[in-house]
Design an enzyme around this catalytic site. Structure first.
Site, PDB file in Angstrom:
ATOM      1  N   TYR A  27      17.932  -6.818  -8.706  1.00 49.66           N
ATOM      2  CA  TYR A  27      18.637  -7.589  -7.685  1.00 49.66           C
ATOM      3  C   TYR A  27      18.598  -6.888  -6.341  1.00 49.66           C
ATOM      4  O   TYR A  27      18.719  -5.677  -6.279  1.00 49.66           O
ATOM      5  CB  TYR A  27      20.099  -7.764  -8.082  1.00 49.66           C
ATOM      6  CG  TYR A  27      20.457  -9.175  -8.493  1.00 49.66           C
ATOM      7  CD1 TYR A  27      20.466 -10.195  -7.556  1.00 49.66           C
ATOM      8  CD2 TYR A  27      20.788  -9.480  -9.800  1.00 49.66           C
ATOM      9  CE1 TYR A  27      20.791 -11.487  -7.933  1.00 49.66           C
ATOM     10  CE2 TYR A  27      21.120 -10.774 -10.179  1.00 49.66           C
ATOM     11  CZ  TYR A  27      21.119 -11.778  -9.235  1.00 49.66           C
ATOM     12  OH  TYR A  27      21.443 -13.053  -9.602  1.00 49.66           O
ATOM     13  N   ASP A  74      27.427  -0.857 -10.648  1.00 50.01           N
ATOM     14  CA  ASP A  74      26.260  -0.238 -10.031  1.00 50.01           C
ATOM     15  C   ASP A  74      26.553   0.952  -9.147  1.00 50.01           C
ATOM     16  O   ASP A  74      25.752   1.878  -9.072  1.00 50.01           O
ATOM     17  CB  ASP A  74      25.479  -1.290  -9.239  1.00 50.01           C
ATOM     18  CG  ASP A  74      24.802  -2.293 -10.168  1.00 50.01           C
ATOM     19  OD1 ASP A  74      23.817  -1.899 -10.792  1.00 50.01           O
ATOM     20  OD2 ASP A  74      25.265  -3.429 -10.270  1.00 50.01           O
TER      21      ASP A  74
END
Lengths: 650, 650
Positions: A395, A313
């Protein structure tokens, strides 16, 4: 992460100032870039002969000055300021450095075989391209989706090689969601329909349709769930009537003998700098820099639409995902919030609020205690929390740096948000089938499976214990056979100093315990031990899938809990600068092949915090926060208990 | 533990009522023994023909009624009350059961080959015997110790066999401390002089004198250390202006959908009972009983005076060590304290205050959160903490049972207090010698080495998930090879139900991860998973010294993190009822040899929390609290996130 969520936030790269207001003046070499500096970079890039209207700013970060210069710097000294940029320009990846102080482009080079992080512009463009494709329109129609206004199709980068086109093209892969009837579209993916695109050519390479699957209809509405106040709940009020106990002085935080700085970085979130502890008359160095360096979240389902999901990420998305707003509820009422300057992917600055919070937390427990002779000796404790939030699409992570009074820094990651789900034909998971079967997820609702996955966080910890020259010492506990009366076996602690990088690559094994010390071999304490700080793991996980797996090769740092490298200002990210690339191995596993010396040198520790996630029903439709942490704590750094002198009232 | 410290507290066995005042009426079968009941037991014992003036009460505990009867019991029903006693009577160990309700001695039997836990009377007696011995007096004189008023000699039980006399005698072994010039004598041991005694005969068996060693002179004064208020510290106030949110109803605590009871037990500390969660209309069972069951603290120095120290604090000492007072600083200002009735080792009751505290803790963080479309959804969280303190002589432990809003119970152990030290000739530890050498401790001050040791805590967790009949299911994560484009390797979750006890003996191995579920196989959730609760380990340690070591054989539960047994009301303590015994193996390792069925039965889980302790200079003269924990958390117990419905204001 998937990106459909944060697309709707019109904010991209974030470079933030440490202040309740965006900082306007540079007062220290490690300060975040200011508005003025941001415009300087913008203007220099735009004035360059290399710039075109199609150029996108995929990364724009402060380039830190030489460590030597930072350490030598004193207030009043000149400050040389630079920025590093990564640009995406019609299929080319360009690295540039801008000399802000000298107002010039210092360097500019095309980098082959790698892809710049994805930008919002590309995602929006490809969404339009995909939604106009007749094959996609037809496939959606087969599924009863005809109103495309609520449809979003996100084509995300593929970190590792799946399609041959990736060798020379910027390839995206993804699917569509339909937000019809709901206010967020997590759990509303159009399953079984995947699209492969060439982002540079702005065209579709392939539409993969495995046939329609039911759209799960279960209630995913977490925000508007009926609030059921719990009986008898009464106020629990935390206040600081006289304000906080910390002081912020030109960007430096002073609290309870601690001093440190931080800035917020678009790629890695908060960067903690110059962490020092006032020990009597001595202001002692603990850590030059600490930050998250990369995340790795591989999914564990054999379907290509899911096995392709192995997100790095920080390096892959870099859309400010690692630094998103926090607010009341994330932080207590007495918290202070920090705003900052954020740029768009065209390079224009935007003011953003509440990108970090800081507060003192009452632990409601002691720093130490002892009961003796009917009397209790005890000292209550508090701690200072610096909290930010990373939102990787679905998330959410709370990222805490917690400073304790006793010289310990606790680094904690709270995982919450929405788990990624896959639509399936079935409405129940047979219990009988479950026993012994290989399961790839948990059916959290009819037709909806939350897919198994891992989370790994690599923390880069440039510890400088009492100075830059440190060694890494492992205290291994080894069994020892003894003779004589009674006992036959004990254990003993055996220290060894790591000579080279391969000695510093360590795994946690409960049957072979060891302790990991960063020591200054020239600074000995009163009884002869070198001054040190220890990395003390909390609960964690190691990636145990095959090292030959191409996703695992990108996230290979996750195979070990500890790595130690010699300090190198170009080695900042555990999986390398470019996580989307042709070369499979970069970052820690590549650098440490050289097996460089790490003894009595400026060294950097890298700790991997990880956990496997087999989803529970309790994690749906939103996951209760699950915390993991580790400690950076003094180990023979102080001559004695540093909180011995705490007053009875904290 | 060593016992010299708590001798000065004139309090012995503790049996406590759940109330801010000692409970005077029995309202539930699991209530602690009341004053009246205590006197009933006392009178019955004294009236018995077996009682003599020399009989000592080594243990006096509530004998819980049959689980079946407790679960069937309703307010108004009769309550049968019984107590179990262990008596030490002139070298004999006697087990008795008193029928309190029927006012009679139910059973009385002598147990061969075991020793009752040590009593204060014996310690005081042997202190007098040792201090009058001419050899000891001469040896102390050689060391310059002539005024014996400040000398204390504690002869403590030897759990495992060192001397042949142990086969048939109650043998003690220990040394002396000199508190001259200090107000506590930890760190002031008269090193090199050990005494072996026969406690039954009240005589010395042997005086072992290895010659004088210097008495360490360093400052150990933690209480009177100069308080140095930390600059700028301002009040951080937690208040509950309208009082706590929990209710105590006839000893049952009701808080945020939770219901549970607790009593304080002299041997194991707090015993949590009948833990249930109100889930909509259903009051659902989670755990029938949870408590610490044993502690094991072996020291790791080859000298006999130190290798002999391998304490099983719960079963060996049982002098109320696991339940000692807590007070302000241990608990926040808004905490409620619980007092109780404690007996002396002659059986007379004493009122003790502040043996537990309960309070709501503001976590200063969320129960869950998600950021989407520029908006943050977040619910602030709080938790309920039940805190007690165990003081094993030098060491203090904070023992927390923390109830979270999301159905999770966090069990935490905070280690603090004073580490055990050994006097040595040397004043510095050579760094050069340290590298590669086998070290048995850390020189925390000149002439003073803190000895390496381990701490293991066995928690007995009688989970009853939605009823008593449960199975233990292990979800193992196993590598899976996949083919096709891209990925080569993922992992899958593979469940298996443990058939017999040996299937339930589990170790933590990061490369072979697994999850431990207690499930009710007959209660399936909406998508077919059995209702379950999971034991989720935190950081822990395993004992890796040789299994043939006699100390390790006594603390053998520490070789595995998880054990599962069928429910048996006689199996309460992980190392057996009598830890001082001739038979080497008892408790979990012995019981599980039978490899009994544990499938779809009333089963009990036993989790071992452990840590190795190589002492830091920072741990001297008193150790900053180091916390370890584990979670007991719902895993497909609820149909969805149980805190989804939390209001915005907690």
């Amino acid at each position: 992460m998937l990106v459909r969520a944060f697309l709707r936030l019109n904010v991209a790269l974030l470079l933030l100032a440490v202040s309740t207001f965006a900082q306007t003046k540079v007062t220290h070499p490690l300060d975040a870039l200011t508005t003025d500096e941001y415009w300087t970079v913008h203007d220099i890039l735009h004035a360059s002969e290399h710039w075109s209207d199609k150029t996108l700013v995929a990364s724009l970060l402060l380039h830190e000055p030489d460590k030597k210069d930072v350490l030598a710097w004193k207030p009043g000294d000149a400050i040389r300021r630079e920025a590093d940029v990564i640009l995406e320009s019609e299929g080319k990846t360009i690295e540039g450095r801008v000399d802000i102080t000298g107002h010039k482009l210092e360097s500019w080079k095309e980098v082959a075989g790698v892809q710049a992080p994805i930008t919002l512009t590309e995602l929006d463009t490809m969404n339009d391209v995909v939604k106009k494709d007749p094959r996609v329109i037809a496939a959606l129609k087969t599924r009863g989706v005809v109103n495309l206004a609520s449809v979003r199709c996100d084509m995300i980068p593929l970190t590792f090689t799946i399609f041959p086109e990736q060798a020379n093209h910027r390839v995206g892969y993804g699917n569509c969601t339909d937000g019809h009837g709901v206010y967020h579209s997590w759990g509303r993916a159009v399953e079984g329909l995947y699209v492969v695109v060439d982002m540079t050519e702005e065209k579709i390479l392939n539409v993969i349709d495995h046939g329609p699957l039911p759209m799960p209809k279960g209630d995913m509405n977490f925000e508007q769930a009926e609030a059921l106040p719990r009986e008898g709940t009464k106020p629990l009020v935390v206040t600081q009537p006289l304000g906080p106990s910390y002081v912020i002085d030109h960007g430096e935080i002073l609290w309870q003998n601690w001093r440190f700085r931080f800035r917020l970085d678009a790629r890695v979130g908060p960067v903690i700098n110059l962490v020092r502890y006032q020990d009597g008359d001595r202001l002692r160095s603990v850590m030059y820099e600490g930050s998250l360096s990369e995340m790795y979240v591989p999914y564990m389902d054999p379907d290509l639409g899911w096995s392709s999901r192995a997100f790095l990420d920080a390096g892959e998305f870099l859309l400010g995902g690692l630094i998103k707003p926090v607010g009341p509820g994330d932080c207590p009422a007495h918290a202070e919030y920090f705003s900052g300057i954020v740029p768009s992917d065209k390079g224009t600055p935007v003011l953003e609020k509440q990108l970090a919070c800081m507060f003192e937390h009452n632990t409601d427990g002691p720093a130490w205690r002892h009961f003796e002779d009917g009397l209790t000796s005890v000292r209550p404790s508090r701690e200072l929390v610096l909290r930010t939030s990373a939102v990787a699409g679905n998330y959410d992570y709370l990222l805490d740096w917690i400073f304790q009074q006793d010289g310990t820094i606790r680094v904690a990651v709270g995982a919450t948000g929405i788990v990624e789900t896959k639509a399936v034909k079935e409405t129940t998971a047979s219990h009988a089938a479950h026993e012994g079967a290989l399961e790839h997820g948990t059916m959290v609702a009819p037709n909806l499976v939350a897919v198994n996955h891992d989370h790994y966080f690599s923390y880069r910890l440039d510890l400088d214990v009492d100075g830059t020259e440190n060694s890494f010492m492992v205290d291994r506990l080894v069994p020892e056979t003894i003779s004589g009366q009674g006992r036959k076996s004990i254990w003993a602690a055996q220290s060894s100093t790591a000579k080279n990088e391969k000695d510093g690559i360590l795994d946690i094994d409960l049957r072979k315990p060891g302790m990991w010390h960063f020591v200054n071999p020239t600074r000995l304490g009163p009884t002869g031990y070198p001054s040190g700080y220890e990395i003390m793991p909390g609960p964690t996980a190691v990636s145990f899938v095959s090292s030959s797996d191409p996703a695992q090769q990108k996230g290979a740092f996750s195979e070990h809990q500890m790595w130690v490298t010699p300090y190198n200002p170009d080695e900042l990210y555990a999986a390398g600068v470019y996580v989307t690339r042709n070369k499979e191995i970069d970052g820690l596993p590549a650098w440490t092949q050289a097996n460089r010396s790490i003894e009595n040198k400026d060294i950097v520790g890298w700790y991997t915090l990880g956990f496997h996630h087999v989803v529970r029903l309790e994690d749906w439709p939103i996951m209760p926060v699950l915390w993991h942490d580790f400690l950076i704590r003094p180990a023979n750094f102080f001559d004695k208990n540093p909180v011995l002198t705490l007053p009875n009232q904290p």
